[in-house]
Design an enzyme around this catalytic site. Structure first.
Site: not given
Lengths: 374, 374
Positions: B134, B208, B247
């Site tokens: 990331e 994300k 994440c």
């Protein structure tokens, strides 16, 4: 006592009725502005579960209420409930749990007397909530289930195992999540957990929902459905707010998610993982359920008997709402005594506000029975 | 190359269109008898997502088809897809993945050159699928995101990071799950992962979905939503069948469940857990996603820099479909090379046939976008 149990379990849908009562008194987890109250709840649910074009209209309505436009409240249908209101005394938030990792033999009378002794010992150490293992009155085998099964609804002599649990719960003023025993109902057998309140009354019965049918060649093969029938309802009881699963139920994340959305503080899984699935998954799954749902998870296994037909993994455990192991055992007979503090749940949910961050616009978990009951 | 990327990402809903194409060619995971085909699919879905009285009528219909009366196929809406058909060559089932746990500095040019070198090294060791961490082209901070952000859609000089990924993927004939970089789209910033095929073409972009807004006082506080906007779609790509999360997306079990139901073999999560959440949850969550969904999970973190504003946990990992750690790293810069065998997925699902044991009569996970597209 027979009469007391019978009256409590006379409803076929006891488990769900138990939780339903509480649902009516619970509040939604997300604050709603007065303007939210105008649409009828029925309409809201239709939209939540029926993703047609009208949902876009409803989005506009929600957007003025929620900080997020991602509709976190729609990630569960019906929307997740709040944790129960704070209790009057601190003691109800903070208490000791006792996990009785019992040795189990083919001698049923001995198993019952032995379990009673363990419960008394756990209570003497301060445990207010005491849990037994899966199938603690019988060897774990398809041959044994019909032989050791009891008619729990009939109670008394027809169910000496639960009669003991009821009596000892009342005498010691403790709550018992009574592991499980084979239950006979006419021509069917279930793997059933009885939960007794500190008044000795049966609060709920959970019949294992997901039967243990697995086949890992050369390691473990077991087909529970050869003899058992699966239960028909998730079970949540208000002795604290406890969701109950039995062993293989732990593998199904959806059940834990439903319980969390019903406002559970604690999930109790009596279980008997084996020497293959135990090291692979026993701790992993309970930690995952706790961390993902931000609540306590307790498990209770039989002690390991290397000579038994089915060798249990042991390792009864209490996990906190961050997925952290708070107390655990090895495989021998023992009692795990550990402290639970329900106030930690709120803290963890403030640290990581997952319930407000879910994407109800992308996914939704439906609790079918709760939805149908509304 | 700029033109190639632009044409591929011109659709606003690229991510979902990518998966949609495959959905049309996939078969349902549960065998259907010819008699099942008579009701219209539309009607079936209405019943699956709208638990009204008519569902009881439908139950009768299903009962003649499914061995189980528990409607496992209804545990996902739309029903779970099968894994893609077996590939022509064994090589597509069995391959090496490379996880480049890169050190990241404030020097963007260096980060890009450094990442390229790592990709080349991983490829030289046989990796056919290579993953980056990331935010690998920029320090991880709200101050840095706007400064390091690139206009990926414009490509070329406007996005030197993805231009490099495209070029190296094409030259080395490898697939790249390109970690993530800050992406600028007009006045908005996203945390975006680009997936490049072995022809150098952009297969998909994942923005994300769940932003990292957490507050553990005295430990870690980060509010990503101060600068970033959340993505609007789950992303699954057909280079194998890979579901992508970034994440914090890993915390939401629903996303992994959706990907599994869309037929994913592998979930890739570039991520940068920290020194608090890393030891608590990094391995736990990836193992849980793998075991619960019976597929591979790979994560790739930046290497730890104790002097950075945000200190990453490291520990890039590959987990197998039993939730077992197959390969992992410590916290220093390294490349994890590990073998993936997609045929193991089917084996594990035979060992533990969870997808046939789910209780669609009790719970259902709805994939909103997939349902709406049908």
């Amino acid at each position: 006592m027979k009469a007391a149990i019978s009256s409590l379990i006379s409803s076929k849908n006891l488990n769900f009725h138990c939780s339903r009562t509480t649902l009516l008194h619970s509040k939604p987890v997300f604050p709603r502005s007065p303007s939210f109250l105008s649409p009828t709840p029925t309409k809201t649910h239709q939209i939540r579960t029926n993703f047609d074009k009208t949902s876009r209209i409803h989005t506009t309505h929600f957007s003025s209420i929620m900080a997020s436009s991602y509709k976190p409240e729609q990630a569960r249908a019906p929307p997740a409930l709040s944790l129960p209101a704070p209790p009057v005394t601190k003691a109800r938030y903070f208490f000791k749990i006792g996990l009785c990792q019992l040795s189990v033999t083919p001698d049923k009378e001995r198993n019952i007397a032995h379990a009673r002794k363990a419960i008394e010992e756990a209570a003497s150490k301060g445990a207010q909530l005491i849990m037994l293992p899966e199938i603690w009155n019988s060897p774990y085998s398809n041959d044994s289930f019909p032989v050791y099964a009891e008619d729990i609804d009939a109670g008394g002599d027809a169910s000496p195992s639960t009669a003991m649990l009821s009596e000892v719960a009342r005498l010691l003023k403790i709550t018992i999540v009574g592991g499980s025993i084979p239950e006979r109902v006419r021509d069917k057998l279930y793997n059933t957990c009885c939960i007794f309140g500190s008044d000795g009354k049966l609060k709920a019965k959970h019949r294992k929902i997901h039967l243990f049918d697995i086949d890992i060649p050369g390691k473990i093969t077991f087909i529970e459905s050869k003899t058992l029938t699966a239960g028909q309802s998730p079970t949540i009881v208000d002795t604290g707010r406890i969701g109950v699963g039995i062993c293989y139920d732990l593998r199904f994340q959806e059940l834990a998610m439903i319980y969390a959305a019903r406002g559970a503080h604690l999930l109790c899984y009596p279980g008997a993982f084996n020497m293959t699935t135990g090291p692979l998954h026993w701790e992993l799954l309970q930690r995952a359920r706790a961390a993902d749902n931000q609540l306590y998870v307790a498990t209770c296994s039989p002690a390991r008997d290397a000579g038994a037909g089915y060798v249990a993994w042991g390792h009864s455990t209490l996990v906190g709402p961050f997925g952290e192991v708070l107390a655990t055992a090895e495989h021998e007979e023992t009692i795990v005594i550990a402290e639970i503090d329900y106030s930690i749940i709120e803290l963890r949910r403030t640290n990581l506000p997952l319930q407000k961050q879910r994407r109800g616009d992308l996914y939704q978990l439906v609790d079918v029975q709760r939805l149908n009951s509304e």
